[in-house]
Write an enzyme that holds these catalytic residues in place. Structure first.
Site, PDB file in Angstrom:
ATOM      1  N   ASP A 184       1.075  -1.235   0.052  1.00 65.24           N
ATOM      2  CA  ASP A 184       0.036  -0.120  -0.013  1.00 65.24           C
ATOM      3  C   ASP A 184       1.095   1.186   0.091  1.00 65.24           C
ATOM      4  O   ASP A 184       1.559   1.500   0.994  1.00 65.24           O
ATOM      5  CB  ASP A 184      -0.735  -0.140   1.242  1.00 65.24           C
ATOM      6  CG  ASP A 184      -1.959   1.351   1.298  1.00 65.24           C
ATOM      7  OD1 ASP A 184      -1.493   2.303   0.843  1.00 65.24           O
ATOM      8  OD2 ASP A 184      -3.099   0.921   1.716  1.00 65.24           O
ATOM      9  N   HIS A 185       0.846   1.898  -1.111  1.00 66.56           N
ATOM     10  CA  HIS A 185       2.078   3.080  -1.377  1.00 66.56           C
ATOM     11  C   HIS A 185       1.834   3.997  -0.297  1.00 66.56           C
ATOM     12  O   HIS A 185       2.852   4.775  -0.072  1.00 66.56           O
ATOM     13  CB  HIS A 185       2.198   3.235  -2.669  1.00 66.56           C
ATOM     14  CG  HIS A 185       1.375   4.298  -3.109  1.00 66.56           C
ATOM     15  ND1 HIS A 185      -0.089   4.085  -3.407  1.00 66.56           N
ATOM     16  CD2 HIS A 185       1.248   5.788  -3.064  1.00 66.56           C
ATOM     17  CE1 HIS A 185      -0.775   5.128  -3.992  1.00 66.56           C
ATOM     18  NE2 HIS A 185       0.112   6.281  -3.559  1.00 66.56           N
ATOM     19  N   HIS A 247      -5.560   2.568   1.223  1.00 63.89           N
ATOM     20  CA  HIS A 247      -5.158   3.806   1.880  1.00 63.89           C
ATOM     21  C   HIS A 247      -5.752   4.370   2.888  1.00 63.89           C
ATOM     22  O   HIS A 247      -5.272   4.859   3.972  1.00 63.89           O
ATOM     23  CB  HIS A 247      -4.916   4.840   0.681  1.00 63.89           C
ATOM     24  CG  HIS A 247      -4.394   4.237  -0.590  1.00 63.89           C
ATOM     25  ND1 HIS A 247      -3.316   3.414  -0.629  1.00 63.89           N
ATOM     26  CD2 HIS A 247      -4.516   4.585  -1.940  1.00 63.89           C
ATOM     27  CE1 HIS A 247      -2.990   3.069  -1.976  1.00 63.89           C
ATOM     28  NE2 HIS A 247      -3.774   3.705  -2.883  1.00 63.89           N
TER      29      HIS A 247
HETATM   30  C1  BG6 Z   1      -3.842   4.686  -6.201  1.00 61.51           C
HETATM   31  C2  BG6 Z   1      -5.257   4.732  -6.814  1.00 61.51           C
HETATM   32  O1  BG6 Z   1      -3.609   3.775  -5.259  1.00 61.51           O
HETATM   33  O2  BG6 Z   1      -3.456   5.842  -5.398  1.00 61.51           O
HETATM   34  C3  BG6 Z   1      -5.407   5.870  -7.870  1.00 61.51           C
HETATM   35  O3  BG6 Z   1      -5.144   3.334  -7.391  1.00 61.51           O
HETATM   36  C4  BG6 Z   1      -4.950   7.227  -7.038  1.00 61.51           C
HETATM   37  O4  BG6 Z   1      -6.691   6.091  -8.331  1.00 61.51           O
HETATM   38  C5  BG6 Z   1      -3.762   7.014  -6.303  1.00 61.51           C
HETATM   39  O5  BG6 Z   1      -5.072   8.371  -7.803  1.00 61.51           O
HETATM   40  C6  BG6 Z   1      -3.270   8.342  -5.219  1.00 61.51           C
HETATM   41  O6  BG6 Z   1      -2.048   7.998  -4.744  1.00 61.51           O
HETATM   42  P1  BG6 Z   1      -1.516   9.498  -4.310  1.00 61.51           P
HETATM   43  O7  BG6 Z   1       0.031   8.843  -3.808  1.00 61.51           O
HETATM   44  O8  BG6 Z   1      -1.197  10.303  -5.587  1.00 61.51           O
HETATM   45  O9  BG6 Z   1      -2.358  10.227  -3.291  1.00 61.51           O
END
Ligand code: BG6
Length: 494
Positions: A184-185, A247
């Site tokens: 989960d980045h 997230h």
């Molecule tokens: C991804 C989703 O996991 O996270 C995307 O699939 C989303 O839809 C993105 O745009 C948002 O990530 P961040 O780091 O830009 O808030």
């Protein structure tokens, strides 16, 4: 003192190596790690895909990604030196021969390195391919050694509880849980890890971090962009699956978890899973009361004409591009404190913010007339666009009279630290290389998140939205989401 561990020799296979994620995130992250001296002394990165690239062509493509998306560009010489370790394997993940070819590459790396390398498989593949790839990897024998072979699994991890359990069971047939790194980045972001530091490395906040002092909590993850060309994936997903299940719930876990004994994988993951398990499950009849959905119409976004979601994906679809849910955590700390979470595309801006709203002081000491502007304390944890923390408290205005006014104490990453924050993937890929699973999802955690949201998904599927599209680009989402929080006497803050 720097406590970063240098990884052992490693070979990384990137499934979906010619895709967007490799180009935008994975290769730039590995390159940045290399520039900063955090890559193993001996390593190889193998992009895999059906596109017929030579090594040189693949490096050229990836150089484009680095130029466009990398945090640091480095010099031409740096790229050349790094990219000597980048190879490409023309492969079909459904074909056994590709796995034999990978086996040979591992043997070759072992010979060249003079040591058996850690082998990492980064699976950035379409969900429909996942089961077959897991079987192929398992049966090929190349992952036999659980000590040094690791699987990195990108989301989506299943699309509901049943499919997540099925995928976990399949993985268990071939792999040990310790080999699996579910990404989960958001957890790779410094500002997210800082939630734990803020809470558990300070004495000040933890004693008031509970239902005696906190009135409610809000988590907003909004984006101003629409789905663009990701409609094919997104339309099968929607905001609840795409953002809330992973997230947003991870942010909630970090905000609500009990203190772990130490910052190590099992302790952290146990405490997060406790939170997910303590969240009250919805019965079908509770869903309408506690969860709302939205879909953006056409309109204007930042001065430009923006297409509606249905036009973007080219069909009359009921997929939600916005979701808001009111959650209750039924435990001693949080009983009675609602957590409102929301996420949507094409909203007013790109923000990821956690708001901890405190109750009013129990007694008003100052004469009422002097305190008309008093506002209860609030802690705001910002993850994007700024990263930092704000604490709101009352102050006395200058002057002979006693007038109260709320002010903010601010910590902002970029003002405080000169060091640039690494990209989330840099942290996470380094953690995989050093076998640190603290920031990755365990199987039971993923299942607990799906168990919580599946009743909402089912209720929404049964009762198609009658009012879509129901919010305009640039807005804060549908009116029903304002009503969700307003009926408890609150309003969305950011
Ligand atoms: C991804 C989703 O996991 O996270 C995307 O699939 C989303 O839809 C993105 O745009 C948002 O990530 P961040 O780091 O830009 O808030």
């Amino acid at each position: 003192m720097n406590n970063i561990i240098k990884p052992e020799p490693t070979i990384i296979f990137i499934f979906g190596g010619s895709g967007d994620l490799a180009n935008r995130k994975l290769i730039p992250a590995l390159y940045n790690l290399w520039l900063d001296g955090y890559m193993p002394d001996k390593f190889r990165v193998v992009g895999m895909g059906r596109t017929k690239y030579s090594d040189a062509e693949y490096r050229h493509e990836m150089n484009g990604g680095v130029n466009d998306f990398s945090r640091q560009k480095g010099s031409k010489e740096s790229w050349l030196e790094f990219s000597e370790n980048v190879k490409y394997l023309v492969s079909d993940v459904m074909d056994k021969k590709s796995y034999t070819a990978m086996g040979k590459m591992i043997d070759k790396a072992e010979k060249d390195f003079g040591a058996h390398p850690n082998v990492i498989f980064n699976l950035a593949i379409a969900p429909g391919l996942m089961d077959d790839v897991v079987r192929h990897l398992g049966e090929s024998g190349i992952c036999r050694d659980p000590e040094c072979t690791r699987l990195v699994i990108e989301k989506p991890f299943g699309h509901d509880l049943k499919s997540a359990i099925a995928l976990n069971n399949l993985l268990k047939e071939y792999f040990d849980e310790s080999q699996i790194y579910r990404i989960d980045h958001y957890l790779g972001k410094d500002a997210v890890q800082n939630i734990l530091v803020f809470r558990f490395a300070n004495l000040l906040f933890e004693p008031i971090w509970n239902n005696n002092y906190i009135e409610h909590v809000q988590i907003t993850v909004s984006e101003d962009i629409g789905v663009g060309d990701r409609g094919g994936y997104y339309d099968k997903s929607g905001a609840l699956r795409d953002m809330i299940q992973n997230h947003v719930l991870q942010l909630l876990c970090f905000t609500a978890m009990e203190p772990p004994v130490s910052f190590e994988a099992e302790g952290i993951r146990n405490r997060k899973t406790d939170v997910l398990r303590a969240i009250r499950r919805f019965k079908p009849e509770d869903v309408a009361e506690n969860a709302v959905r939205g879909q953006y119409s056409e309109g204007w976004s930042k001065g430009d004409k923006a297409k509606g979601y249905r036009e973007e994906v080219g069909k009359e679809t009921d997929t939600e591009t916005y979701a808001a849910v009111k959650l209750h955590i039924d435990n001693w700390r949080w009983r009675g404190v609602p957590f409102y979470v929301r996420s949507g595309k094409r909203m007013f801006g790109k923000t990821s913010v956690i708001t901890i709203q405190f109750k009013s002081a129990p007694h008003q000491v100052f004469p009422e007339a002097t305190a008309t502007t008093v506002k209860p304390n609030r802690i705001t944890i910002a993850i994007a666009p700024d990263t930092g923390i704000k604490i709101r408290f009352q102050s006395k205005r200058p002057g002979l009279d006693m007038m109260l006014n709320p002010v903010e104490m601010k910590f902002n990453y970029s003002e405080t630290y000169k060091d640039k924050q690494p990209e989330a993937y840099e942290t996470l890929l380094h953690d995989v290389m050093t076998a640190d699973a603290t920031l990755f999802m365990r199987s039971d955690e993923v299942e607990a998140a799906w168990a919580l949201l599946t009743p909402i998904l089912e209720a929404w599927e049964k009762n198609p939205a009658y009012d879509f599209p129901n919010y305009e680009p640039g807005s804060s989402g549908p009116k029903t989401a304002d009503a969700l929080i307003a009926k408890d006497g609150f309003h969305w803050v950011s």
